[in-house]
Design an enzyme around this catalytic site. Structure first.
Site, PDB file in Angstrom:
ATOM      1  N   TYR A 189      -4.525 -16.259  -1.148  1.00  0.00           N
ATOM      2  CA  TYR A 189      -5.823 -16.086  -0.503  1.00  0.00           C
ATOM      3  C   TYR A 189      -6.888 -15.611  -1.485  1.00  0.00           C
ATOM      4  O   TYR A 189      -8.084 -15.768  -1.248  1.00  0.00           O
ATOM      5  CB  TYR A 189      -5.722 -15.106   0.667  1.00  0.00           C
ATOM      6  CG  TYR A 189      -5.828 -13.639   0.304  1.00  0.00           C
ATOM      7  CD1 TYR A 189      -7.059 -13.000   0.256  1.00  0.00           C
ATOM      8  CD2 TYR A 189      -4.688 -12.889   0.008  1.00  0.00           C
ATOM      9  CE1 TYR A 189      -7.157 -11.652  -0.079  1.00  0.00           C
ATOM     10  CE2 TYR A 189      -4.771 -11.555  -0.320  1.00  0.00           C
ATOM     11  CZ  TYR A 189      -6.013 -10.937  -0.366  1.00  0.00           C
ATOM     12  OH  TYR A 189      -6.102  -9.602  -0.700  1.00  0.00           O
TER      13      TYR A 189
ATOM     14  N   ASP B 183      11.880   2.736   4.539  1.00  0.00           N
ATOM     15  CA  ASP B 183      11.574   1.347   4.867  1.00  0.00           C
ATOM     16  C   ASP B 183      12.762   0.750   5.617  1.00  0.00           C
ATOM     17  O   ASP B 183      13.912   1.137   5.376  1.00  0.00           O
ATOM     18  CB  ASP B 183      11.293   0.540   3.600  1.00  0.00           C
ATOM     19  CG  ASP B 183      10.472  -0.703   3.877  1.00  0.00           C
ATOM     20  OD1 ASP B 183       9.254  -0.684   3.623  1.00  0.00           O
ATOM     21  OD2 ASP B 183      11.038  -1.701   4.362  1.00  0.00           O
TER      22      ASP B 183
ATOM     23  N   ILE C   1       0.839  -1.197   0.000  1.00  0.00           N
ATOM     24  CA  ILE C   1       0.000   0.000   0.000  1.00  0.00           C
ATOM     25  C   ILE C   1       0.875   1.248   0.000  1.00  0.00           C
ATOM     26  O   ILE C   1       0.635   2.189  -0.762  1.00  0.00           O
ATOM     27  CB  ILE C   1      -0.933   0.023   1.229  1.00  0.00           C
ATOM     28  CG1 ILE C   1      -1.779  -1.252   1.281  1.00  0.00           C
ATOM     29  CG2 ILE C   1      -1.831   1.255   1.195  1.00  0.00           C
ATOM     30  CD1 ILE C   1      -2.675  -1.472   0.100  1.00  0.00           C
TER      31      ILE C   1
ATOM     32  N   ARG D 194      -8.244   2.400   1.879  1.00  0.00           N
ATOM     33  CA  ARG D 194      -9.484   1.716   1.510  1.00  0.00           C
ATOM     34  C   ARG D 194      -9.310   1.069   0.140  1.00  0.00           C
ATOM     35  O   ARG D 194     -10.189   1.190  -0.728  1.00  0.00           O
ATOM     36  CB  ARG D 194     -10.654   2.700   1.508  1.00  0.00           C
ATOM     37  CG  ARG D 194     -10.797   3.511   2.787  1.00  0.00           C
ATOM     38  CD  ARG D 194     -11.943   4.504   2.675  1.00  0.00           C
ATOM     39  NE  ARG D 194     -13.234   3.841   2.761  1.00  0.00           N
ATOM     40  CZ  ARG D 194     -14.351   4.337   2.239  1.00  0.00           C
ATOM     41  NH1 ARG D 194     -14.321   5.476   1.559  1.00  0.00           N
ATOM     42  NH2 ARG D 194     -15.497   3.698   2.367  1.00  0.00           N
ATOM     43  N   VAL D 195      -8.195   0.412  -0.063  1.00  0.00           N
ATOM     44  CA  VAL D 195      -7.857  -0.126  -1.372  1.00  0.00           C
ATOM     45  C   VAL D 195      -7.543  -1.609  -1.270  1.00  0.00           C
ATOM     46  O   VAL D 195      -7.250  -2.117  -0.190  1.00  0.00           O
ATOM     47  CB  VAL D 195      -6.645   0.613  -1.975  1.00  0.00           C
ATOM     48  CG1 VAL D 195      -6.974   2.086  -2.191  1.00  0.00           C
ATOM     49  CG2 VAL D 195      -5.413   0.475  -1.071  1.00  0.00           C
TER      50      VAL D 195
ATOM     51  N   THR E 201      -4.727   0.600   9.577  1.00  0.00           N
ATOM     52  CA  THR E 201      -5.956   0.371  10.338  1.00  0.00           C
ATOM     53  C   THR E 201      -5.627   0.191  11.817  1.00  0.00           C
ATOM     54  O   THR E 201      -4.730  -0.573  12.175  1.00  0.00           O
ATOM     55  CB  THR E 201      -6.687  -0.868   9.798  1.00  0.00           C
ATOM     56  OG1 THR E 201      -6.937  -0.682   8.398  1.00  0.00           O
ATOM     57  CG2 THR E 201      -7.999  -1.086  10.529  1.00  0.00           C
TER      58      THR E 201
ATOM     59  N   CYS F  38      -6.869  -7.946   5.652  1.00  0.00           N
ATOM     60  CA  CYS F  38      -7.926  -7.112   6.231  1.00  0.00           C
ATOM     61  C   CYS F  38      -9.047  -7.898   6.894  1.00  0.00           C
ATOM     62  O   CYS F  38      -9.229  -7.829   8.111  1.00  0.00           O
ATOM     63  CB  CYS F  38      -8.517  -6.208   5.142  1.00  0.00           C
ATOM     64  SG  CYS F  38      -7.321  -5.106   4.366  1.00  0.00           S
TER      65      CYS F  38
ATOM     66  N   LYS G   1     -13.256   2.508   9.269  1.00  0.00           N
ATOM     67  CA  LYS G   1     -12.467   1.453   8.635  1.00  0.00           C
ATOM     68  C   LYS G   1     -12.780   0.087   9.232  1.00  0.00           C
ATOM     69  O   LYS G   1     -12.983  -0.899   8.514  1.00  0.00           O
ATOM     70  CB  LYS G   1     -10.973   1.765   8.777  1.00  0.00           C
ATOM     71  CG  LYS G   1     -10.062   0.655   8.288  1.00  0.00           C
ATOM     72  CD  LYS G   1     -10.237   0.375   6.806  1.00  0.00           C
ATOM     73  CE  LYS G   1      -9.263  -0.711   6.347  1.00  0.00           C
ATOM     74  NZ  LYS G   1      -9.349  -0.965   4.906  1.00  0.00           N
TER      75      LYS G   1
ATOM     76  N   GLY H 155      -9.519 -14.723   3.555  1.00  0.00           N
ATOM     77  CA  GLY H 155      -8.110 -14.450   3.780  1.00  0.00           C
ATOM     78  C   GLY H 155      -7.746 -13.012   3.505  1.00  0.00           C
ATOM     79  O   GLY H 155      -8.606 -12.159   3.290  1.00  0.00           O
TER      80      GLY H 155
END
Length: 442
Positions: free
Chosen positions: A328, A30, A11, A156-157, A122, A273, A219, A270
């Site tokens: 998944y 990162d 993301i 929200r993707v 989240t 989220c 969310k 799976g």
């Protein structure tokens, strides 16, 4: 604007590329040096995200995007910081904040007055205000809402379609105070594009929900709803199995009117989220019995599929069983909370000898996941776990020794499995062919 994106995962990296495409200078950070090196070379660290390869190359070539492992320094020269560090929960549903805490400390050490800090990971309700604000203030010596702006704005993707989802869905923002919310709205309006949609209660764009807590709950609520809905669909499917009813036709009939939107049942739920965020919600609201029951129902589906296999096959002890699909979700190379682990575990408990194949994974990758790769040996049963498009063309000619097939995703073509006992979850055994063509109104 100079923007720091903390964590260049599936993301975070597309977000960084999107911000760069809008003309901003983006510093991605990162902890993984390999990811940083690949990003600086314009190479996507993970496959499967539509348009990411081309967009990343352009952002780097244009000098709009660079990466580093030094989050503190990147934050110190940025006007906005977006944090997309993973947050997991343990088997009891307790959040593990270790990675988020470490990232927040780094952000706090580099934080300067006037900066906007946005959490997109989240979170349980109340975390932005009670945990992150306090940590940022203590380490930086600055005051949230006075010296810097602090908001929660959930992603929200879905992986694989991040760029299109960023355009399609409203961006939700909740601040720890009014000024922070205003800064958050202004920021996201400057870094995102939005499709025009007529089916929304409010115009598409950035929506201020009034508080960080409201945005956090939004969310959790939208994701928990999906888990509860799927749990109900799975309960319907299990009853339909016992009653000889085609649950797919029932669901399609119910959804023909606007007050019903029943999701599809299946062998597993799976991803990062849906299996996770309901448990995060339960951490906030342990008395939510509906949520707990749905999570339990969905977690039981891999075992139920193996039970259906055993009912048709007989004793599974020693049986060579092929599980089709480690991912998944079809077409996505991701095994987070994949049903493959539950299916393989249930097969082993029944004494079977399971192996796994997946068109997206090499044998070495499957073995690294603790799965036994399919080596081409004769198998006598198969279970479809992922809805990869390739399985529409798979048949008994590919697995000539198979006597029983359990299709957990309603994707196989019955015409390709002559002579095989084909079981579809939520489908009556005598009329499995009916599930390939859904009912349509005349």
């Amino acid at each position: 604007m100079r923007i720091c994106v903390v964590a260049l995962g599936k993301i975070g990296l597309p977000l960084a590329v999107q911000f760069a495409a809008k003309g901003h200078e983006v510093l991605g950070t990162d902890v993984d040096e390999r990811v940083v090196t690949l990003v600086n070379d314009g190479v996507e660290p993970f496959p499967g995200e539509h348009e990411l390869d081309v967009r990343l190359k352009k952002a780097v070539a244009d000098g709009r995007l660079s990466a580093t492992t030094d989050t503190v320094s990147a934050v110190a020269v940025s006007e906005a910081v977006v944090i997309v560090v993973p947050l997991y929960v343990d088997a009891d549903g307790t959040p593990d904040f270790a990675w988020m805490d470490a990232a927040t400390r780094d952000v706090a050490e580099g934080l300067r007055p006037g900066t906007l800090v946005s959490y997109e990971t989240t979170l349980p309700v109340g975390t932005t205000r009670t945990r992150w604000a306090a940590m940022l203030e203590e380490i930086s010596g600055l005051r949230a809402g006075r010296d810097f702006s602090l908001v929660f704005s959930p992603e929200r993707v879905l992986t694989g379609r991040v760029f299109s989802d960023l355009r399609r869905y409203p961006k939700l923002v909740g601040g720890v105070d009014v000024a922070s919310a205003r800064a958050g709205v202004d920021f996201y309006e400057s870094v995102l594009d939005f499709d025009v949609r007529d089916d929304l209660p409010r115009p598409n764009g950035v929506w201020d929900l009034g508080s960080a807590e409201a945005a956090e709950l939004a969310k959790l609520a939208e994701t928990t709803y999906r888990d509860v809905n799927i749990g109900l669909a799975n309960q319907f499917a299990r009853f339909a199995d016992s009653a000889g009813i085609d649950v797919l036709k029932v669901i399609e009939a119910c959804n023909s009117q606007p007050y019903s939107h029943i999701h599809q049942p299946g062998i597993a739920v799976g991803g990062h989220c849906i299996p996770v965020y309901p448990r995060m919600y339960l951490w906030n609201d342990p008395g939510a019995s509906v949520v707990a029951a749905a999570r339990e129902a969905n977690a039981a589906m891999p075992g139920y599929a193996v039970t259906r296999l055993a009912e048709a096959y007989g004793d599974l002890a020693g049986a060579e069983v092929l599980v089709l699909g480690a991912a998944y979700r079809g077409g996505v190379k991701e095994t987070a909370f994949s049903g493959v682990f539950g299916v393989v575990g249930a097969l082993r408990s029944a004494g079977a000898v399971p192996c796994v194949s997946d068109p997206l994974y090499s044998d070495e990758e499957l073995a690294a996941l603790g799965l036994t790769p399919y080596a081409g040996q004769e198998v006598t049963a198969a279970v479809v776990q992922a809805d990869h498009a390739e399985y529409r063309e798979t048949g008994v000619a590919d697995l000539p020794g198979v006597r029983v097939l359990v299709d957990g995703r309603r994707i196989t073509d019955p015409a390709r499995w002559p002579g095989v006992r084909r079981i579809v979850l939520g489908a009556p055994a005598p009329a499995e062919e009916a599930y390939v063509t859904p009912l349509r109104p005349r």
